[in-house]
Design an enzyme around this catalytic site. Structure first.
Site: not given
Ligand SMILES: *Cc1c(COP(=O)(O)O)cnc(C)c1O
Length: 402
Positions: A236, A177, A205
């Site tokens: 997300k 990301s 993502h």
């Molecule tokens: C945002 C994200 C997470 C964490 O997810 P949350 O539900 O926000 O805790 C884990 N891995 C990646 C690659 C992320 O971008």
């Protein structure tokens, strides 16, 4: 006694690495009030605008009025409800696995999975640019951790070849990301099979973004059924909150007995669970949402190509998968921050991403698109950015890493 805190903060200030919170008021999926001004957000992970979708909100309201908010306990006590079970089943069906397990967040899912699998007889092989939650999961694990160069399957293979561990686990983001590129999953799956490893991929993502039916990068490469752990988040593109892993029944049983970030915490709030279920339904019923995101990605890519800074936008080089994230590498943290501030003044919220989130010298602006952006939003951002880029231009550090 607490001078060290002031010193630490001062150091952060001096290197322009101090973070601050900004409270905003959401107005629409892509707009908010910040300091009293209406701005367009190029900073959310709500790629399809599902967090504010009327049908999602309606179902959450209706369900919450009947069932209340709280899970009231950890999942293994009384916090696991019929609606949690239903969401796990839906996620498993969607991802094409036997089972799925919910966690309170994606961060906690990664901590728990890696801590539970990475016992001391295991070796973990982790991409150098993996998300912080995977890195922290590796730190929590007792396993020895090998870090391979970003997306470098030759390096990964040389590490696998020289490992004598009984259990080997490969861990990678599916869609990076901060870098906008995808993992070479076809090659990684081939290596995993050759060396008898388990594979954990993080589709945070990429779920509802890539793949013919939105399953993610694994679906794009046709390898979904060869991945033991397909982790993702509901926070997300789902527009809600929560983490999950889609896996086999056997691994689910193991994780719910061993993953401490699952066992020792309260389960997901009911409105978050219902919102995720409703979001998945809307996604499947209304293909125009995803089509609108793709159109915006295409238009923005086209507009970018005409600018002087297009060479500084990281893209996926091999598989030519362009997602909704466009990292514009600035280099210097102070300049990235200044650009972000100028954009905000002009009505566009585009965060500056600085170390330690990204390696030193690679500070960037991270532009993320939504299906709900209008073409005027995209044109407007490009115009302002081009103008500000010229003004900042001569100060931008040379590109060391692309
Ligand atoms: C945002 C994200 C997470 C964490 O997810 P949350 O539900 O926000 O805790 C884990 N891995 C990646 C690659 C992320 O971008």
């Amino acid at each position: 006694m607490t001078e060290w805190v002031e010193e630490a903060l001062l150091k952060l200030d001096q290197s322009r690495l101090r973070r601050r919170l900004t409270a905003l008021r959401p107005l629409s999926p892509v707009e908010a009030l910040i300091f009293g001004h209406r701005v367009v957000l190029f900073s959310t992970n709500d790629y399809l605008g599902l967090s504010q979708h009327p049908r999602v909100i309606e179902r959450v309201l209706e369900f919450t009025a009947r069932m209340g908010l709280g899970p009231r306990a950890a999942s293994l006590l009384s916090g696991y409800t019929e609606i949690h079970e239903q969401l796990e089943q839906e996620l498993a069906r969607f991802k094409g696995t036997e089972a799925a397990l919910l966690f309170p967040t994606g961060y906690m899912a990664n901590l728990g999975i890696l801590q539970a699998l990475g016992t001391d007889e295991a070796h973990i092989f982790s991409d150098a640019l993996n998300h912080a939650s995977l890195i922290d999961g590796c730190r929590l694990a007792k396993a020895h951790v090998h870090v391979y160069r970003h997306a470098d399957v030759d390096h990964l293979e040389s590490l696998l070849r020289s490992s004598r561990a009984q259990r080997k686990i490969i861990v990678t983001d599916a869609y990076f990301s901060m870098d906008g590129d995808v993992a070479p999953l076809a090659e990684i799956v081939a290596l995993k099979e050759k060396y008898g490893c388990l594979l954990l991929i993080d589709e945070a993502h990429s779920t509802l973004v890539f793949g013919r039916t939105g399953k993610g990068v694994a679906e794009h490469f046709g390898v979904s059924d060869r991945v033991e752990f397909q982790m993702g988040t509901l926070s997300k593109a789902f527009g809600s909150l929560g983490g999950y892993v889609a896996t086999s029944r056997k691994f689910k049983a193991y994780l719910l007995n061993r993953a401490r970030s699952f066992i020792f915490t309260t389960s997901l709030p009911l409105p978050a669970v219902v919102a995720a279920l409703a979001a998945l339904d809307v996604f499947r019923a209304d293909p125009t949402l995803h089509a609108a995101l793709c159109e915006n990605i295409e238009l923005f890519s086209k507009l970018l190509r005409r600018t002087s800074f297009s060479g500084r936008v990281k893209t996926d080089k091999d598989s030519r998968l362009q997602g909704p994230i466009f990292p514009l590498i600035v280099g210097d943290a102070a300049i990235a921050l200044a650009l972000s501030e100028r954009l905000l003044e002009a009505g566009y919220h585009v965060p500056a991403i600085r170390p330690p989130t990204v390696p030193p010298g690679t500070a960037r602006l991270r532009i993320s698109l939504s299906a709900r952006h209008h073409s005027e939003h995209l044109h407007g951002l490009i115009t302002v950015l081009a103008d500000q880029w010229v003004r900042a231009g001569t100060h931008c550090s040379p590109l060391l890493v692309m």
